[in-house]
Design a protein around this motif. Structure first.
Motif, PDB file in Angstrom:
ATOM      1  N   SER A   5       0.955  -1.269  -0.076  1.00 41.36           N
ATOM      2  CA  SER A   5       0.136  -0.013   0.122  1.00 41.36           C
ATOM      3  C   SER A   5       0.754   1.180  -0.120  1.00 41.36           C
ATOM      4  N   ASN A   6       2.100   1.128   0.654  1.00 37.61           N
ATOM      5  CA  ASN A   6       2.805   2.399   0.549  1.00 37.61           C
ATOM      6  C   ASN A   6       3.155   3.226  -0.513  1.00 37.61           C
ATOM      7  N   PRO A   7       3.731   2.362  -1.505  1.00 36.20           N
ATOM      8  CA  PRO A   7       3.906   2.927  -2.729  1.00 36.20           C
ATOM      9  C   PRO A   7       2.697   3.621  -3.431  1.00 36.20           C
ATOM     10  N   VAL A   8       1.567   2.776  -3.469  1.00 36.17           N
ATOM     11  CA  VAL A   8       0.482   3.556  -3.951  1.00 36.17           C
ATOM     12  C   VAL A   8      -0.085   4.769  -3.351  1.00 36.17           C
ATOM     13  N   ASN A   9      -0.174   4.886  -1.983  1.00 35.94           N
ATOM     14  CA  ASN A   9      -0.239   5.987  -1.033  1.00 35.94           C
ATOM     15  C   ASN A   9       0.558   7.149  -1.494  1.00 35.94           C
ATOM     16  N   ALA A  10       2.222   6.825  -1.807  1.00 35.80           N
ATOM     17  CA  ALA A  10       3.017   7.813  -2.172  1.00 35.80           C
ATOM     18  C   ALA A  10       2.758   8.414  -3.396  1.00 35.80           C
ATOM     19  N   ALA A  11       2.168   7.557  -4.305  1.00 39.10           N
ATOM     20  CA  ALA A  11       1.869   7.993  -5.707  1.00 39.10           C
ATOM     21  C   ALA A  11       0.569   8.864  -5.648  1.00 39.10           C
ATOM     22  N   VAL A  12      -0.363   8.400  -4.886  1.00 37.85           N
ATOM     23  CA  VAL A  12      -1.593   9.689  -4.694  1.00 37.85           C
ATOM     24  C   VAL A  12      -1.175  10.929  -4.049  1.00 37.85           C
ATOM     25  N   ARG A  13      -0.384  10.729  -3.026  1.00 41.47           N
ATOM     26  CA  ARG A  13       0.092  11.968  -2.407  1.00 41.47           C
ATOM     27  C   ARG A  13       1.052  12.842  -3.490  1.00 41.47           C
ATOM     28  N   ALA A  14       1.695  12.341  -4.331  1.00 41.23           N
ATOM     29  CA  ALA A  14       2.520  12.993  -5.231  1.00 41.23           C
ATOM     30  C   ALA A  14       1.586  13.448  -6.042  1.00 41.23           C
ATOM     31  N   GLY A  15       0.515  12.772  -6.647  1.00 43.36           N
ATOM     32  CA  GLY A  15      -0.424  13.210  -7.642  1.00 43.36           C
ATOM     33  C   GLY A  15      -1.177  14.525  -6.861  1.00 43.36           C
ATOM     34  N   LEU A  16      -1.536  14.587  -5.906  1.00 45.73           N
ATOM     35  CA  LEU A  16      -2.190  15.472  -5.109  1.00 45.73           C
ATOM     36  C   LEU A  16      -1.303  16.767  -5.174  1.00 45.73           C
ATOM     37  N   GLN A  17      -0.198  16.804  -4.897  1.00 46.64           N
ATOM     38  CA  GLN A  17       0.838  17.916  -5.101  1.00 46.64           C
ATOM     39  C   GLN A  17       1.071  18.094  -6.399  1.00 46.64           C
ATOM     40  N   ARG A  18       1.184  17.252  -7.229  1.00 46.12           N
ATOM     41  CA  ARG A  18       1.318  17.535  -8.821  1.00 46.12           C
ATOM     42  C   ARG A  18       0.094  18.473  -9.242  1.00 46.12           C
ATOM     43  N   GLY A  19      -1.113  18.295  -8.875  1.00 46.35           N
ATOM     44  CA  GLY A  19      -2.347  18.755  -9.372  1.00 46.35           C
ATOM     45  C   GLY A  19      -2.254  20.206  -8.702  1.00 46.35           C
ATOM     46  N   TRP A  20      -1.917  20.340  -7.516  1.00 45.18           N
ATOM     47  CA  TRP A  20      -2.022  21.644  -6.825  1.00 45.18           C
ATOM     48  C   TRP A  20      -0.861  22.576  -7.625  1.00 45.18           C
ATOM     49  N   ILE A  21       0.223  21.913  -7.845  1.00 46.99           N
ATOM     50  CA  ILE A  21       1.386  22.682  -8.473  1.00 46.99           C
ATOM     51  C   ILE A  21       0.839  23.168  -9.851  1.00 46.99           C
ATOM     52  N   GLU A  22       0.161  22.379 -10.590  1.00 40.53           N
ATOM     53  CA  GLU A  22      -0.329  22.449 -11.959  1.00 40.53           C
ATOM     54  C   GLU A  22      -1.418  23.539 -11.802  1.00 40.53           C
ATOM     55  N   PHE A  23      -2.101  23.713 -10.948  1.00 46.72           N
ATOM     56  CA  PHE A  23      -3.455  24.510 -10.723  1.00 46.72           C
ATOM     57  C   PHE A  23      -2.423  26.044 -10.485  1.00 46.72           C
ATOM     58  N   ARG A  24      -1.548  26.117  -9.659  1.00 45.47           N
ATOM     59  CA  ARG A  24      -0.827  27.269  -9.319  1.00 45.47           C
ATOM     60  C   ARG A  24      -0.152  28.053 -10.514  1.00 45.47           C
ATOM     61  N   THR A  25       0.292  26.966 -11.286  1.00 43.80           N
ATOM     62  CA  THR A  25       1.059  27.503 -12.495  1.00 43.80           C
ATOM     63  C   THR A  25      -0.052  28.267 -13.271  1.00 43.80           C
TER      64      THR A  25
END
Length: 280
Positions: A5-25
């Motif tokens: 589960s840890n790699p999956v959770n890490a991927a989702v957290r990275a995705g959430l961060q990526r989404g916020w960065i894209e929005f701010r851009t």
């Protein structure tokens, strides 16, 4: 279990961060913002010119009546079609291929795209709602119940339409291929009561409009923002909340069944040979 589960959770957290960065851009780029907001802004200006025209059989402004429809149109074009265009473009430029090369990278990538596009859509809706409060009389923007209805309709609408955008983006061979889809959706917007009550259209067109989520998004938002007396202009002279939840829910379920299969197929087919050569 923890190891899995840890790699999956890490991927989702990275995705959430990526989404916020894209929005701010996008939010900090005037050109990008204008590209996403010009359509709802133009629609709002057009409706403002019609503020003196009334909904047939009432004294309510036709311009104000169309504001919820503009919000629904924004969800479809900014959220659904925005996700479709992003997936198609980034499949060609190698972004998806790079994500595929990392463990659970596709999951993180898709999470980021969905979060970024959903956040951008909510921001675009506020761009329409805030000036509408000053431009049009009669909107129920001061009622708590109106905001609660708006929130559940928007949440269900995003869940219903974003998977469609993911499917369209996965199936389109090139970004240019989405032009025809945009044309069809524009016609659907016109037939879904965004700018004029759908009850004024022929019965066969009303049935077609009710098949797709755009009509129900508009209806749900009208029920939130317009006076209850305006329900007389709707099909069945009712806001039909149960039907709205049922149809949007059905589209959401269908999307969550179909989208993962189509997206998985797209990810498997992403190879170096499918990446577009840069222009020279």
């Amino acid at each position: 279990m923890t190891t899995t589960s840890n790699p999956v959770n890490a991927a989702v957290r990275a995705g959430l961060q990526r989404g916020w960065i894209e929005f701010r851009t996008i939010a900090t780029s005037a050109a990008d913002l204008l590209g996403w907001l010009w359509m709802p802004i133009v629609a709002l200006v057009v409706m403002y010119t019609l503020r003196g025209t009334t909904v047939p059989g009432t004294t309510f402004s036709l311009g104000a009546q169309a504001v919820p429809g503009i919000l629904a149109m924004t969800v479809v074009f900014t959220g659904m079609m925005g996700l479709a265009m992003a997936l198609t473009s980034e499949r060609e430029d190698g972004t998806l291929l790079r994500a595929k090369a990392t463990p659970h990278g596709v999951l993180g990538y898709l999470t980021g795209k969905v979060v970024g596009q959903a956040t951008l859509t909510v921001a675009a809706l506020l761009v329409v709602l805030v000036p509408s409060a000053f431009l049009f009389d009669g909107l129920r923007l001061g009622a708590v119940g109106a905001w609660l209805t708006l929130v559940w309709v928007l949440a269900l609408g995003l869940v219903a339409t974003l998977p469609i955008g993911a499917v369209l983006g996965s199936l389109a061979p090139r970004p240019q291929s989405l032009g025809f889809v945009m044309l069809l959706i524009t016609g659907l917007v016109m037939a879904s009561g965004v700018f004029y009550p759908v009850t004024a259209f022929p019965a066969w067109l009303q049935w077609i409009a009710q098949v797709f989520p755009l009509y129900w998004l508009g209806l749900g938002m009208r029920s939130a923002l317009l006076p209850d007396a305006l329900a007389v202009a709707e099909i069945g002279e009712s806001w039909r909340h149960l039907e709205t939840a049922a149809v949007l829910g059905a589209w959401a379920v269908l999307g969550f069944v179909v989208a993962p299969m189509v997206l998985g197929r797209m990810a498997r087919r992403a190879t170096g040979s499918t990446v577009r050569e840069p222009a020279t």
